[in-house]
Design an enzyme around this catalytic site. Structure first.
Site, PDB file in Angstrom:
ATOM      1  N   CYS A  26     -50.742  30.779  20.655  1.00 24.90           N
ATOM      2  CA  CYS A  26     -50.237  29.688  19.816  1.00 24.90           C
ATOM      3  C   CYS A  26     -49.469  28.665  20.652  1.00 24.90           C
ATOM      4  O   CYS A  26     -50.036  27.965  21.459  1.00 24.90           O
ATOM      5  CB  CYS A  26     -49.416  30.257  18.669  1.00 24.90           C
ATOM      6  SG  CYS A  26     -49.135  29.105  17.314  1.00 24.90           S
ATOM      7  N   HIS A  27     -48.149  28.576  20.495  1.00 25.15           N
ATOM      8  CA  HIS A  27     -47.352  27.699  21.351  1.00 25.15           C
ATOM      9  C   HIS A  27     -46.867  28.423  22.613  1.00 25.15           C
ATOM     10  O   HIS A  27     -46.258  27.797  23.485  1.00 25.15           O
ATOM     11  CB  HIS A  27     -46.146  27.143  20.592  1.00 25.15           C
ATOM     12  CG  HIS A  27     -46.518  26.122  19.546  1.00 25.15           C
ATOM     13  ND1 HIS A  27     -46.802  26.469  18.256  1.00 25.15           N
ATOM     14  CD2 HIS A  27     -46.664  24.776  19.620  1.00 25.15           C
ATOM     15  CE1 HIS A  27     -47.101  25.373  17.558  1.00 25.15           C
ATOM     16  NE2 HIS A  27     -47.036  24.331  18.358  1.00 25.15           N
ATOM     17  N   GLU A  74     -51.185  20.943  14.825  1.00 27.06           N
ATOM     18  CA  GLU A  74     -49.843  20.348  14.858  1.00 27.06           C
ATOM     19  C   GLU A  74     -49.717  19.277  13.780  1.00 27.06           C
ATOM     20  O   GLU A  74     -48.687  19.162  13.100  1.00 27.06           O
ATOM     21  CB  GLU A  74     -49.563  19.758  16.237  1.00 27.06           C
ATOM     22  CG  GLU A  74     -48.099  19.674  16.598  1.00 27.06           C
ATOM     23  CD  GLU A  74     -47.459  21.036  16.815  1.00 27.06           C
ATOM     24  OE1 GLU A  74     -46.788  21.521  15.863  1.00 27.06           O
ATOM     25  OE2 GLU A  74     -47.612  21.611  17.906  1.00 27.06           O
TER      26      GLU A  74
END
Length: 224
Positions: free
Chosen positions: A128-129, A159
């Site tokens: 993910c991030h 996002e």
């Protein structure tokens, strides 16, 4: 004993919005469950040490609940990553959560730990991030770890869908591409794991289990 390190963000402020963020609990719980279930010894660390902030916690999710209960003492006082000796680890897993976008890219300890594990032939995984950790990783020869690699990470479309394009300090997929990576997206919020040698990455929270399973296979399979 095979050992892996799960790294968590220490950043709690969601870009001045008044909302809190942190590490996304499922993105630590899923790899923890998969790795420990396969007999891998797992340690936890965070960028600043202490108790890392949480985001996305689901108290009804049994994997999250088991992780938070089993690791309550260690989560209350994680070591700062700068204090961690990377030499004993076969893999590092960078859990996501929007907090990573602020403290992962510029943390010297992130780059050091990823570089040391990678250059010893270990595995680097992120979801993910979490791939924000890879934005700043330079190898000993001066090249970027992600240069020429295929990977997954939270996409620009995702996002936008969570209405944080103007809140995060940069768009993760764009930053990784700018550093020479080939970002391989899938439809928003679908499970998606990309394996490029010893680099294993996933696109979003739904991808955490897949990344974890791929890492377990790499660490415990016949070629491990």
């Amino acid at each position: 004993m095979t050992r892996a390190l799960i790294v968590l963000t220490s950043h709690a402020d969601l870009g001045g919005t008044g909302r809190r963020t942190g590490f996304y609990v499922s993105e630590a719980a899923e790899p923890w469950a998969a790795l420990t279930g396969a007999g891998v010894e797992v340690d936890l660390a965070s960028v600043a040490g202490g108790e890392p902030p949480r985001d996305g916690e689901d108290p009804d999710d049994p994997v999250q609940r088991r992780f938070l209960e089993a690791e309550a003492a260690r989560l209350a006082a994680t070591p700062a990553l700068s204090e961690v000796d990377a030499s004993g680890y076969d893999a590092v897993f960078f859990a996501g959560g929007h907090g990573t976008m602020w403290d992962f890219p510029e943390a010297p300890a992130i780059s050091r730990v990823a570089r040391e594990i990678w250059e010893r032939g270990g595995h680097v995984a992120a979801v993910c991030h979490g791939p924000a950790a890879l934005v700043g990783v330079t190898l000993s020869d001066g090249t970027r770890l992600v240069a020429g690699k295929r990977l997954a990470a939270f996409t620009n479309d995702e996002e936008s869908a969570v209405a944080l394009t103007g809140v995060v300090p940069f768009l993760l997929a764009d930053a990784l591409t700018a550093r020479g990576a080939t970002h391989v997206p899938a439809p928003p919020f679908t499970p998606h794991t990309v394996i490029d040698g010893r680099l294993i990455t996933g696109q979003n929270p739904a991808s955490a289990a897949g990344v974890a399973e791929a890492l377990v296979a790499a660490l415990t399979g016949p070629a491990a």
